[in-house]
Design an enzyme around this catalytic site. Structure first.
Site, PDB file in Angstrom:
ATOM      1  N   ARG A  42      -0.674   1.665 -14.638  1.00  0.00           N
ATOM      2  CA  ARG A  42      -1.573   2.800 -14.318  1.00  0.00           C
ATOM      3  C   ARG A  42      -1.620   3.778 -15.585  1.00  0.00           C
ATOM      4  NH1 ARG A  42      -1.381   2.521  -9.006  1.00  0.00           N
ATOM      5  NH2 ARG A  42       0.517   1.473  -8.060  1.00  0.00           N
ATOM      6  N   HIS A  68      -1.138  -9.657 -15.426  1.00  0.00           N
ATOM      7  CA  HIS A  68      -2.405  -8.729 -14.710  1.00  0.00           C
ATOM      8  C   HIS A  68      -2.611  -7.596 -15.276  1.00  0.00           C
ATOM      9  CE1 HIS A  68      -4.372  -6.657 -11.339  1.00  0.00           C
ATOM     10  NE2 HIS A  68      -3.729  -7.451 -10.375  1.00  0.00           N
ATOM     11  N   TYR A  71      -4.521  -1.214 -13.552  1.00  0.00           N
ATOM     12  CA  TYR A  71      -5.419  -1.127 -12.331  1.00  0.00           C
ATOM     13  C   TYR A  71      -6.551  -0.167 -12.707  1.00  0.00           C
ATOM     14  CZ  TYR A  71      -1.380  -2.640  -9.870  1.00  0.00           C
ATOM     15  OH  TYR A  71      -0.257  -3.412  -9.478  1.00  0.00           O
ATOM     16  N   HIS A 108      -9.180  -7.099 -11.817  1.00  0.00           N
ATOM     17  CA  HIS A 108     -10.255  -6.608 -10.809  1.00  0.00           C
ATOM     18  C   HIS A 108     -11.692  -6.550 -10.972  1.00  0.00           C
ATOM     19  CE1 HIS A 108      -6.419  -4.428  -8.866  1.00  0.00           C
ATOM     20  NE2 HIS A 108      -6.397  -5.833  -8.794  1.00  0.00           N
ATOM     21  N   GLU A 145     -10.556 -11.082  -9.841  1.00  0.00           N
ATOM     22  CA  GLU A 145     -10.019 -10.957  -8.478  1.00  0.00           C
ATOM     23  C   GLU A 145     -10.700 -10.082  -7.702  1.00  0.00           C
ATOM     24  OE1 GLU A 145      -5.935  -9.243  -6.410  1.00  0.00           O
ATOM     25  OE2 GLU A 145      -6.387  -9.099  -8.759  1.00  0.00           O
ATOM     26  N   ASP A 179      -7.175 -13.073  -3.637  1.00  0.00           N
ATOM     27  CA  ASP A 179      -5.903 -12.388  -3.095  1.00  0.00           C
ATOM     28  C   ASP A 179      -6.290 -12.405  -1.434  1.00  0.00           C
ATOM     29  OD1 ASP A 179      -4.794 -10.157  -1.587  1.00  0.00           O
ATOM     30  OD2 ASP A 179      -4.295  -9.547  -3.789  1.00  0.00           O
ATOM     31  N   HIS A 182      -6.814  -9.070   0.044  1.00  0.00           N
ATOM     32  CA  HIS A 182      -8.217  -8.538  -0.046  1.00  0.00           C
ATOM     33  C   HIS A 182      -9.316  -9.021   0.462  1.00  0.00           C
ATOM     34  CE1 HIS A 182      -6.825  -6.964  -4.340  1.00  0.00           C
ATOM     35  NE2 HIS A 182      -6.268  -6.670  -3.281  1.00  0.00           N
ATOM     36  N   HIS A 216      -3.254 -14.895  -4.895  1.00  0.00           N
ATOM     37  CA  HIS A 216      -2.260 -13.686  -4.591  1.00  0.00           C
ATOM     38  C   HIS A 216      -2.061 -13.929  -3.228  1.00  0.00           C
ATOM     39  CE1 HIS A 216      -3.134 -11.003  -8.398  1.00  0.00           C
ATOM     40  NE2 HIS A 216      -2.449 -11.859  -8.693  1.00  0.00           N
ATOM     41  N   ASP A 229      -6.564  -1.901   1.380  1.00  0.00           N
ATOM     42  CA  ASP A 229      -5.809  -2.829   0.593  1.00  0.00           C
ATOM     43  C   ASP A 229      -4.334  -2.370   0.895  1.00  0.00           C
ATOM     44  OD1 ASP A 229      -4.798  -4.601  -1.240  1.00  0.00           O
ATOM     45  OD2 ASP A 229      -5.449  -3.552  -3.082  1.00  0.00           O
ATOM     46  N   HIS A 231      -0.833  -4.165   1.365  1.00  0.00           N
ATOM     47  CA  HIS A 231      -0.193  -5.809   1.607  1.00  0.00           C
ATOM     48  C   HIS A 231       0.998  -5.882   2.584  1.00  0.00           C
ATOM     49  CE1 HIS A 231      -1.474  -6.878  -2.775  1.00  0.00           C
ATOM     50  NE2 HIS A 231      -2.468  -6.395  -1.871  1.00  0.00           N
ATOM     51  N   GLU A 261       2.767 -10.496  -3.980  1.00  0.00           N
ATOM     52  CA  GLU A 261       2.770  -9.311  -4.344  1.00  0.00           C
ATOM     53  C   GLU A 261       2.968  -8.304  -3.081  1.00  0.00           C
ATOM     54  OE1 GLU A 261      -1.033  -9.013  -7.686  1.00  0.00           O
ATOM     55  OE2 GLU A 261      -1.330  -8.995  -5.769  1.00  0.00           O
TER      56      GLU A 261
END
Length: 283
Positions: A42, A68, A71, A108, A145, A179, A182, A216, A229, A231, A261
């Site tokens: 982040r 990864h 974000y 992303h 992704e 994903d 997603h 994912h 989104d 999970h 995730e």
């Protein structure tokens, strides 16, 4: 049905060291593949690696490693500052990924925010194609992704990967991270009869065979098409267990690692999800 097994693993915390902490957690949850952050997910800081930790990951061959990106990365942003920092962040992840022997770096697909989709995609080409060209032959692939469909996302459904691959000239170092949460949120009904096969067939038709490099594996708290989104643990959400078994058996996913995730702040829920996926894979 394919006989090539997909490794099952998870995104692992790296407290105590990228390799030391990450591989310890991987062992605790029974992971056969891992995904890590190499910087604050982040933030924009670009930390240097620790050579001894990098070597531990690079020299082990049993567990495939993936990175990864943070974000905040958005190649479609109209902000020049965000674009500049996104380029630097992904370049850092690719460099660090190579240092630890990662097979792929997940990014992303981003949002147009306030500009037109065409302008945003032109910007993606301008920013990302040079990054792809910088990757050496032994460097990690860059894995796009798709997102859940919220806001002005540039890519949610798998068919929307088409313009990305076209503008990025189907570069050989370009791949896809799929994903499940997603995709479900974007409107691919993986829970319906034939839904997994239909989605995977559309992915292959859009980007070509062999481009799916990572899955994912996440269940969804919300219904199909929700654009949310959120999970859920495997089998506890709206997707359910059966579609994951079907995904393992689709030719496009043969041998492709599955990374969870899913929610949980301890090894117990993650270990259970890994165990569930292995059972669905091997059953």
């Amino acid at each position: 049905m394919t006989s090539v097994k997909s490794p099952v693993g998870g995104h692992v915390p790296v407290a105590g060291g990228l390799a030391t902490g990450g591989l310890k957690y991987a062992a605790e949850i029974g992971a056969e593949a891992v995904q890590v952050f190499v910087s604050n997910p982040r933030g924009w800081a670009l930390p240097e690696g620790r050579p001894e930790e990098d070597a531990k990951l690079r020299e082990q061959d049993a567990i495939p490693v993936y990175v990864h990106t943070p974000y905040l990365v958005n190649f479609g942003s109209p902000s020049a500052e965000t674009l500049e920092k996104s380029i630097a962040s992904v370049r850092h992840s690719l460099t660090r990924g190579r240092a630890i022997g990662a097979r792929g770096v997940v990014v992303h697909t981003g949002s147009a925010v306030s500009q037109s989709y065409e302008d945003a995609l032109a910007q993606v080409r301008e920013a990302v194609l040079p990054l792809l060209e910088e990757i050496p032959d032994d460097g990690p692939d860059l894995l796009l992704e798709p997102m859940a469909g919220q806001g002005r996302m540039l890519c949610a459904k798998v068919q929307e990967l088409g313009p990305f691959f076209e503008r990025l000239e189907h570069h050989p170092k370009l791949g896809v991270c799929f994903d499940t949460c997603h995709a479900f949120a974007a409107g691919h009904d993986l829970s319906s009869p034939g839904g997994v096969a239909e989605t995977m067939d559309a992915l292959v038709e859009t980007v070509g065979a062999g481009r799916l490099k990572l899955v994912h594996a996440n269940d969804s708290k919300d219904i199909c098409g929700s654009a949310k989104d959120r999970h859920e643990n495997i089998g506890a959400g709206q997707i359910g267990e059966k579609p994951f078994a079907e995904l393992f058996r689709h030719p496009a996913a043969a041998g492709v690692p599955f990374i969870i995730e899913t929610p949980g702040r301890s090894t117990e829920p993650h270990g259970k999800d890994v165990e569930t996926l292995k059972r669905l894979r091997d059953g």
